[in-house]
Design a protein around this motif. Structure first.
Motif, short mmCIF file in Angstrom:
data_model
loop_
_atom_site.label_atom_id
_atom_site.label_comp_id
_atom_site.label_asym_id
_atom_site.label_seq_id
_atom_site.Cartn_x
_atom_site.Cartn_y
_atom_site.Cartn_z
N LEU A 145 -39.78 -45.17 -28.81
CA LEU A 145 -40.00 -44.22 -29.89
C LEU A 145 -40.27 -42.82 -29.36
N VAL A 146 -41.16 -42.70 -28.39
CA VAL A 146 -41.56 -41.39 -27.89
C VAL A 146 -40.40 -40.71 -27.15
N LEU A 147 -39.71 -41.44 -26.30
CA LEU A 147 -38.61 -40.82 -25.55
C LEU A 147 -37.41 -40.53 -26.44
N THR A 148 -37.20 -41.32 -27.48
CA THR A 148 -36.14 -40.99 -28.43
C THR A 148 -36.45 -39.71 -29.18
N ALA A 149 -37.71 -39.55 -29.57
CA ALA A 149 -38.11 -38.30 -30.23
C ALA A 149 -37.93 -37.11 -29.31
N LEU A 150 -38.25 -37.28 -28.02
CA LEU A 150 -38.07 -36.19 -27.07
C LEU A 150 -36.59 -35.85 -26.89
N ALA A 151 -35.74 -36.87 -26.79
CA ALA A 151 -34.31 -36.63 -26.59
C ALA A 151 -33.65 -36.07 -27.84
N ALA A 152 -34.20 -36.36 -29.01
CA ALA A 152 -33.55 -35.92 -30.25
C ALA A 152 -33.53 -34.40 -30.38
N PHE A 153 -34.49 -33.72 -29.76
CA PHE A 153 -34.52 -32.26 -29.89
C PHE A 153 -33.47 -31.59 -29.03
N GLU A 154 -32.82 -32.34 -28.16
CA GLU A 154 -31.65 -31.79 -27.47
C GLU A 154 -30.54 -31.48 -28.46
N ILE A 155 -30.55 -32.17 -29.59
CA ILE A 155 -29.51 -31.98 -30.59
C ILE A 155 -29.60 -30.59 -31.21
N VAL A 156 -30.81 -30.14 -31.51
CA VAL A 156 -31.00 -28.89 -32.24
C VAL A 156 -31.35 -27.71 -31.35
N SER A 157 -31.50 -27.93 -30.06
CA SER A 157 -31.92 -26.83 -29.18
C SER A 157 -30.93 -25.66 -29.14
N PRO A 158 -29.59 -25.85 -29.27
CA PRO A 158 -28.71 -24.67 -29.24
C PRO A 158 -28.66 -23.89 -30.55
N LEU A 159 -29.18 -24.44 -31.64
CA LEU A 159 -28.97 -23.83 -32.95
C LEU A 159 -29.67 -22.47 -33.12
N PRO A 160 -30.91 -22.26 -32.66
CA PRO A 160 -31.51 -20.92 -32.83
C PRO A 160 -30.72 -19.82 -32.14
N ALA A 161 -30.18 -20.09 -30.94
CA ALA A 161 -29.39 -19.06 -30.25
C ALA A 161 -28.11 -18.76 -31.03
N VAL A 162 -27.50 -19.78 -31.61
CA VAL A 162 -26.30 -19.56 -32.41
C VAL A 162 -26.63 -18.72 -33.64
N ALA A 163 -27.73 -19.06 -34.30
CA ALA A 163 -28.11 -18.32 -35.50
C ALA A 163 -28.46 -16.87 -35.19
N ALA A 164 -29.07 -16.62 -34.03
CA ALA A 164 -29.43 -15.25 -33.67
C ALA A 164 -28.19 -14.38 -33.45
N ARG A 165 -27.07 -14.99 -33.07
CA ARG A 165 -25.84 -14.23 -32.82
C ARG A 165 -24.99 -14.07 -34.08
N LEU A 166 -25.39 -14.68 -35.18
CA LEU A 166 -24.57 -14.60 -36.38
C LEU A 166 -24.47 -13.17 -36.91
N GLY A 167 -25.54 -12.38 -36.71
CA GLY A 167 -25.48 -10.99 -37.15
C GLY A 167 -24.40 -10.21 -36.43
N GLY A 168 -24.34 -10.38 -35.09
CA GLY A 168 -23.29 -9.71 -34.33
C GLY A 168 -21.91 -10.24 -34.64
N ILE A 169 -21.80 -11.56 -34.86
CA ILE A 169 -20.51 -12.14 -35.21
C ILE A 169 -20.04 -11.63 -36.56
N ARG A 170 -20.97 -11.54 -37.52
CA ARG A 170 -20.61 -11.03 -38.85
C ARG A 170 -20.15 -9.58 -38.77
N ALA A 171 -20.88 -8.77 -37.99
CA ALA A 171 -20.48 -7.37 -37.84
C ALA A 171 -19.12 -7.26 -37.16
N GLY A 172 -18.87 -8.10 -36.14
CA GLY A 172 -17.56 -8.09 -35.51
C GLY A 172 -16.46 -8.50 -36.47
N GLY A 173 -16.75 -9.47 -37.34
CA GLY A 173 -15.76 -9.85 -38.34
C GLY A 173 -15.46 -8.74 -39.33
N GLU A 174 -16.49 -8.00 -39.73
CA GLU A 174 -16.26 -6.88 -40.64
C GLU A 174 -15.38 -5.81 -40.00
#
Length: 340
Positions: free
Chosen positions: A274-303
């Motif tokens: 249980l504990v190690l599965t919970a620890l490994a599960a956050f590998e799934i969402v770890s890239p998402l904040p960096a992707v979201a932070a770049r959405l502003g620049g991506i949106r501006a580039g698209g415009e």
């Protein structure tokens, strides 16, 4: 952003396959740590070797499948993204061939739109489309598994994944919207100042204006550097917040598991899983904040990209003479004249 995603519609099946492969890759990583945790905890009880043989084979298989599926996911998604990017570049050059955008934008700014802002489509498709969808599939499976092991632990893991995979990215996207928009404009300003300085160097030297032109390039570079530092601060916030939520969730899961073991409703081997599965599960969402932070620049580039593609034509193309040829031939045949 939706218009940029719509550019990949002809290759939607490839991106869907990439999402499935990405979910399999991250799922293999989570399952690998879960099986390894069970194997180590069960081996500490000194059972017969036959009781561990299946787990040993599963560990090897998951380790291999993780690498293979990740390679296939990168291969499929990058191939689809590069093909979409090639189509976008063809559309941009076809639009520039009508000369209206060429006369509307300055040369340096146009170069920035052709290179950096067009590449924003690739960044959105590779980093902003596949990882969130794969995280939804794998994260849901991990929460269901942990809930089956221990209900409070699964609910706590689901809450942590929602915070790290949804709340933190939303905050990062809000913080990175303004810097991303300014970064696209600053990149275009730097390219414009640099191209103007290089191509106008003889005249600038002759009229004694080279120092001002160089200072303009330096100021544009300093502004872009300052914005990049703000963007790095947003990325650091996302990584730090995700690590904090990960640590708190794993500690909470550990405390709930220890209490369940003391109460007799959970075994020690299941606690490790249980504990190690919970620890490994956050590998799934770890890239998402960096992707979201770049959405502003991506949106501006698209415009800026669609600023070229949406430029209205100033001159209507002449009618195709090939379409009028049959009418001319038939008219000549009726009049008895030579159509040629």
């Amino acid at each position: 952003l939706w218009r940029m995603i719509a550019l990949a519609r002809p290759r939607s099946s490839r991106f869907l396959l990439g999402v499935v492969l990405g979910a399999l890759a991250t799922g293999s990583g989570v399952a690998l740590l879960s099986v390894a945790a069970w194997l180590i905890a069960r081996a500490a009880e000194h059972p017969p070797i036959t009781a561990l043989s299946l787990a040993v084979v599963a560990t090897r298989a998951l380790g291999i499948s993780r690498g293979v599926t990740r390679y296939l996911e990168r291969l499929v998604t990058h191939d689809a993204a590069f093909r979409t990017l090639a189509d976008v570049r063809v559309r941009v050059y076809e639009r520039l061939a009508r000369t209206e955008p060429v006369r509307r934008f300055r040369s340096g700014d146009l170069v920035s739109r052709l290179v950096s802002d067009t590449d924003a489509t690739q960044d959105l498709l590779i980093r902003g489309l596949t990882p969130p969808l794969a995280a939804m599939l794998t994260g849901g499976a991990a929460v269901v598994f942990c809930t089956a092991v221990l209900v409070p632990g699964g609910l706590l893991l689901g809450t942590g994944l929602l915070l790290a995979g949804l709340a933190v990215p939303l905050i990062a996207a809000a913080l990175g919207r303004a810097p991303g928009r300014r970064q696209a404009a600053a990149r275009g300003e730097l390219a414009t100042a640099l191209v103007d300085t290089l191509y106008g160097a003889p005249d600038l030297v002759a009229y004694g204006a080279m120092d001002r032109a160089v200072q303009r390039v330096s100021d544009a570079d300093a502004e872009l550097t300052r914005i990049a530092r703000r963007d790095a601060a947003v990325l650091g916030f996302g990584a730090g917040a995700t690590s904090l939520i990960t640590g708190l969730t794993v500690w909470g899961t550990l405390l709930l598991g220890v209490a369940a073991v003391e109460g007799g409703s959970l075994s020690a081997v299941s606690l490790a899983v249980l504990v190690l599965t919970a620890l490994a599960a956050f590998e799934i969402v770890s890239p998402l904040p960096a992707v979201a932070a770049r959405l502003g620049g991506i949106r501006a580039g698209g415009e800026r990209l669609f600023g070229i593609l949406d430029t209205p034509p100033s001159v209507a193309p002449p009618p195709d003479p090939q379409r009028r040829l049959p009418a001319a031939v038939s008219a000549g045949a009726v009049d008895g004249t030579d159509a040629a």
